[in-house]
Design a protein around this motif. Structure first.
Motif, PDB file in Angstrom:
ATOM      1  N   LEU A 169       0.836  -1.201   0.000  1.00 61.02           N
ATOM      2  CA  LEU A 169       0.000   0.000   0.000  1.00 61.02           C
ATOM      3  C   LEU A 169       0.872   1.251   0.000  1.00 61.02           C
ATOM      4  N   GLU A 170       1.931   1.221   0.801  1.00 59.63           N
ATOM      5  CA  GLU A 170       2.834   2.368   0.860  1.00 59.63           C
ATOM      6  C   GLU A 170       3.580   2.542  -0.456  1.00 59.63           C
ATOM      7  N   ALA A 171       3.989   1.437  -1.069  1.00 66.00           N
ATOM      8  CA  ALA A 171       4.649   1.514  -2.375  1.00 66.00           C
ATOM      9  C   ALA A 171       3.709   2.114  -3.413  1.00 66.00           C
ATOM     10  N   ALA A 172       2.451   1.675  -3.398  1.00 63.74           N
ATOM     11  CA  ALA A 172       1.475   2.205  -4.355  1.00 63.74           C
ATOM     12  C   ALA A 172       1.268   3.699  -4.149  1.00 63.74           C
ATOM     13  N   ALA A 173       1.122   4.112  -2.880  1.00 59.23           N
ATOM     14  CA  ALA A 173       0.936   5.539  -2.602  1.00 59.23           C
ATOM     15  C   ALA A 173       2.144   6.354  -3.055  1.00 59.23           C
ATOM     16  N   ALA A 174       3.324   5.729  -2.990  1.00 63.29           N
ATOM     17  CA  ALA A 174       4.548   6.401  -3.422  1.00 63.29           C
ATOM     18  C   ALA A 174       4.719   6.370  -4.939  1.00 63.29           C
ATOM     19  N   GLY A 175       3.766   5.756  -5.644  1.00 66.96           N
ATOM     20  CA  GLY A 175       3.811   5.747  -7.097  1.00 66.96           C
ATOM     21  C   GLY A 175       4.812   4.782  -7.684  1.00 66.96           C
ATOM     22  N   ARG A 176       5.088   3.696  -6.955  1.00 64.21           N
ATOM     23  CA  ARG A 176       6.042   2.726  -7.461  1.00 64.21           C
ATOM     24  C   ARG A 176       5.306   1.481  -7.966  1.00 64.21           C
ATOM     25  N   PRO A 177       5.679   0.967  -9.128  1.00 67.04           N
ATOM     26  CA  PRO A 177       5.088  -0.276  -9.624  1.00 67.04           C
ATOM     27  C   PRO A 177       5.544  -1.443  -8.762  1.00 67.04           C
ATOM     28  N   MET A 178       4.765  -2.512  -8.778  1.00 70.19           N
ATOM     29  CA  MET A 178       5.014  -3.631  -7.878  1.00 70.19           C
ATOM     30  C   MET A 178       5.199  -4.935  -8.625  1.00 70.19           C
ATOM     31  N   VAL A 179       5.983  -5.811  -8.027  1.00 73.19           N
ATOM     32  CA  VAL A 179       6.015  -7.219  -8.400  1.00 73.19           C
ATOM     33  C   VAL A 179       5.630  -7.983  -7.145  1.00 73.19           C
ATOM     34  N   ALA A 180       4.592  -8.782  -7.238  1.00 66.24           N
ATOM     35  CA  ALA A 180       4.112  -9.517  -6.071  1.00 66.24           C
ATOM     36  C   ALA A 180       3.543 -10.851  -6.515  1.00 66.24           C
ATOM     37  N   THR A 181       3.294 -11.704  -5.544  1.00 65.71           N
ATOM     38  CA  THR A 181       2.753 -13.030  -5.829  1.00 65.71           C
ATOM     39  C   THR A 181       1.237 -12.983  -5.960  1.00 65.71           C
ATOM     40  N   ASP A 182       0.730 -13.873  -6.778  1.00 69.17           N
ATOM     41  CA  ASP A 182      -0.708 -13.952  -7.039  1.00 69.17           C
ATOM     42  C   ASP A 182      -1.361 -14.753  -5.914  1.00 69.17           C
ATOM     43  N   VAL A 183      -1.434 -14.124  -4.726  1.00 70.81           N
ATOM     44  CA  VAL A 183      -1.972 -14.766  -3.530  1.00 70.81           C
ATOM     45  C   VAL A 183      -2.937 -13.802  -2.851  1.00 70.81           C
ATOM     46  N   PRO A 184      -3.788 -14.314  -1.947  1.00 72.36           N
ATOM     47  CA  PRO A 184      -4.668 -13.415  -1.207  1.00 72.36           C
ATOM     48  C   PRO A 184      -3.889 -12.274  -0.572  1.00 72.36           C
TER      49      PRO A 184
END
Length: 390
Positions: A298-313
């Motif tokens: 959430l903090e990364a998104a607010a900071a405007g950074r794209p994400m790489v994450a796992t497809d999990v809940p």
């Protein structure tokens, strides 16, 4: 429910919040505590007091210490802690108790039942080590915990907050919790003023993982992916930011030291400047096995950074494939490396995904949204409930 101009249902009420660690309360629940005080409630925070008592007291909240250990679930071993909590609940006589995480929910809900607390709110993030671990001991505990949760969470005065629909389905289908006792509030919110977009830095792209150093956060897979990228000569730096703790899945300090010496990843340790970490990075990465709704993303998104994450809940609630970031399978190495390589090589894609991530963080996950939803839940449940402190 919106309070009348002349009277807020929370005014004069006592709210007790049970959370295992003072730092966690400050990072995830302090805005709720402040809003409760502004509404006129008496707020008691029961937690292990370490290094974060000052900001809690500065917000006008009362602190009561407990020795509740956040790791393990063994009521026989924790008899003294349960007795301590029973004493606190009897002395404080709260109108509402709010338990944060699995162990405080189990012990706190039991104590609330024993002491007649009118309203019980439980907040469960991800299903945690107990529901993900594959050891025989974890499987045994899992069965016991499911039975206890089924008893405690189905009480008529109980509501349980979950952060994603997958966890709602899990508690209904696997634990047998009544759907009407479950409330979905997505995450603990993010301060969109503290976390703001900044121009990406120059130089080699940096992928930062802000997380506790736990095996079930996918840290091992991330290190393997970094090694693979290094062997391929891909221009990217992978940075690990976070601490170890007493979680059974915690990575040994010696292993972290070995990784740092090897040089495939940068092991930065804990940081008090997370906005700065994202400002100095180009990509956020979290290859976790399961989450509630990770605050770091959430903090990364607010900071405007794209994400790489796992497809999990949890992760896929904010890292939306092709929209705010790239999703990869859990416990994988090659797809994780490929996603990092793709973003490292494409500044325009990073910019597009990051801009959309910021917009979604503001519209759906801002701190004030979560605080409002939480206090509205309190107010709705208080209707018709006598004040115990009078």
């Amino acid at each position: 429910m919106t309070p009348d101009a002349g009277h807020d249902p929370l005014a004069g009420r006592k709210v007790l919040i049970l959370v295992s660690e003072d730092w966690y309360f400050c990072s995830h629940r302090l805005p709720v505590g402040k809003a409760l005080r502004q509404a006129g409630a008496d707020v008691v925070v029961v937690t292990r007091i370490r290094d974060h008592a000052a900001p809690i007291r500065a917000a006008g909240l009362r602190l009561r210490p407990t020795q509740l250990d956040r790791s393990g679930v063994n009521p026989l071993h924790d008899r003294a802690t349960i007795a301590e909590l029973l004493r606190i609940y009897r002395e404080e006589r709260p109108d509402i108790v709010h338990h944060v995480a699995l162990k405080p929910t189990l012990y706190g809900a039991y104590c609330a039942w024993r002491t007649g607390v009118p309203i019980v709110i439980n907040a469960l993030g991800g299903m945690g080590f107990l529901f993900m671990a594959r050891s025989s001991r974890a499987r045994l505990l899992r069965g016991v915990v499911r039975k206890l949760l089924g008893l405690l969470l189905n009480r008529p005065n109980s509501r349980t907050i979950l952060q994603n629909q997958d966890d709602v389905n899990l508690l209904v289908e696997k634990v047998g919790v009544i759907p009407g006792n479950l409330i979905m509030i997505r995450g603990s919110g993010v301060d969109t003023e503290k976390f703001k977009p900044t121009p990406p830095p120059g130089g080699t792209p940096v992928a930062v993982c802000v997380s506790r150093m736990l095996h079930d956060k996918g840290i091992g897979e991330l290190v393997e992916a970094a090694r693979l990228l290094n062997r391929k000569g891909v221009g990217i730096r992978v940075r690990l930011v976070g601490s170890t703790d007493d979680n059974p899945a915690s990575i040994d300090d010696a292993i972290l030291a070995d990784w740092a010496a090897e040089g495939a990843v940068e092991v930065a340790g804990p940081s008090t400047d997370i906005p700065g970490e994202y400002a100095r990075a180009h990509i956020a990465v979290l290859p976790s096995y399961r989450e509630g709704l990770p605050k770091s993303l959430l903090e990364a998104a607010a900071a405007g950074r794209p994400m790489v994450a796992t497809d999990v809940p949890g992760c896929r609630e904010i890292c939306r494939d092709g929209e705010t970031g790239l999703l990869v399978p859990a416990r994988s190495v090659e797809p994780l490396a490929a996603a990092l390589e793709k973003l490292a090589a494409d500044p325009a894609l990073r910019e597009r995904l990051g801009a959309r991530a910021r917009a979604i963080a503001v519209a759906e996950f801002a701190e004030e949204i979560v605080v409002r939803q939480t206090l509205d839940l309190y107010r709705n449940l208080l209707a018709g409930v006598p004040n115990r402190t009078r």
